[in-house]
Motif scaffolding. Structure first.
Motif, PDB file in Angstrom:
ATOM      1  N   ASN A  96     -28.513   6.991 -10.597  1.00 14.93           N
ATOM      2  CA  ASN A  96     -27.808   7.386  -9.372  1.00 14.93           C
ATOM      3  C   ASN A  96     -26.981   8.659  -9.600  1.00 14.93           C
ATOM      4  O   ASN A  96     -27.035   9.590  -8.799  1.00 14.93           O
ATOM      5  CB  ASN A  96     -26.909   6.239  -8.896  1.00 14.93           C
ATOM      6  N   GLY A  97     -26.247   8.696 -10.688  1.00 11.48           N
ATOM      7  CA  GLY A  97     -25.435   9.876 -10.995  1.00 11.48           C
ATOM      8  C   GLY A  97     -26.288  11.115 -11.210  1.00 11.48           C
ATOM      9  O   GLY A  97     -25.946  12.212 -10.768  1.00 11.48           O
ATOM     10  N   GLY A  98     -27.411  10.930 -11.896  1.00  7.57           N
ATOM     11  CA  GLY A  98     -28.299  12.058 -12.154  1.00  7.57           C
ATOM     12  C   GLY A  98     -28.949  12.575 -10.885  1.00  7.57           C
ATOM     13  O   GLY A  98     -29.014  13.782 -10.659  1.00  7.57           O
ATOM     14  N   LEU A  99     -29.441  11.656 -10.042  1.00  9.80           N
ATOM     15  CA  LEU A  99     -30.069  12.081  -8.789  1.00  9.80           C
ATOM     16  C   LEU A  99     -29.069  12.767  -7.875  1.00  9.80           C
ATOM     17  O   LEU A  99     -29.411  13.710  -7.148  1.00  9.80           O
ATOM     18  CB  LEU A  99     -30.700  10.878  -8.084  1.00  9.80           C
ATOM     19  N   TYR A 143     -25.934  13.601  -2.444  1.00 15.37           N
ATOM     20  CA  TYR A 143     -25.823  12.651  -1.339  1.00 15.37           C
ATOM     21  C   TYR A 143     -24.541  11.816  -1.361  1.00 15.37           C
ATOM     22  O   TYR A 143     -24.242  11.134  -0.392  1.00 15.37           O
ATOM     23  CB  TYR A 143     -27.051  11.723  -1.299  1.00 15.37           C
ATOM     24  N   MET A 144     -23.768  11.863  -2.436  1.00 14.37           N
ATOM     25  CA  MET A 144     -22.485  11.144  -2.478  1.00 14.37           C
ATOM     26  C   MET A 144     -21.366  12.139  -2.177  1.00 14.37           C
ATOM     27  O   MET A 144     -21.305  13.209  -2.800  1.00 14.37           O
ATOM     28  CB  MET A 144     -22.258  10.501  -3.850  1.00 14.37           C
TER      29      MET A 144
END
Length: 125
Positions: free
Chosen positions: A19-22, A28-29
């Motif tokens: 999630n952090g990498g994407l 998107y965050m």
């Protein structure tokens, strides 16, 4: 039981990394508005080096995927280790409010490394 707990924590850790990498590629965050000035300054400096943030994001995605699977978990821990050193040092010296979470994540990483220590011995022997 111990292996099941490690597997669950490893999957959560892997998904966190993916999630952090994407997010480094797709943003998107949302970024909180109240970040400390020092953290904004450091992040801006990292972004100035055009290739660094994509490299960190790639290492997070690759390390996260490798950590998901027991067979590749030891390699994933090695891939993500430099990124996790940066996370720990950032929270130790720049943004201490996230330090307890960084320690928990580091505890999971160290558990993975200790459980796979026999796989690392040929690297140092």
């Amino acid at each position: 039981m111990k292996q099941k707990i490690l597997t669950v924590l490893s999957v959560l850790f892997g998904l966190l990394l993916i999630n952090g990498g994407l997010n480094k590629f797709f943003n998107y965050m949302p970024v909180p508005d109240n970040l400390p000035v020092e953290l904004v300054k450091d992040t801006t400096a990292i972004i100035e080096i055009a290739w660094l943030m994509p490299l960190i994001g790639f290492a997070e995605v690759l390390g996260g995927v490798l950590i998901l699977f027991p067979r590749t978990r030891a390699l994933g821990a090695l891939v993500i280790f430099p990124v996790m050193v940066g996370v720990l040092l950032t929270h130790a010296f720049v943004e201490p409010s996230g330090f307890p979470i960084a320690l928990i994540i580091w505890a999971i990483l160290l558990w993975i490394i200790i459980e796979n220590r026999k796989k690392y011995l040929p690297l140092v022997a």
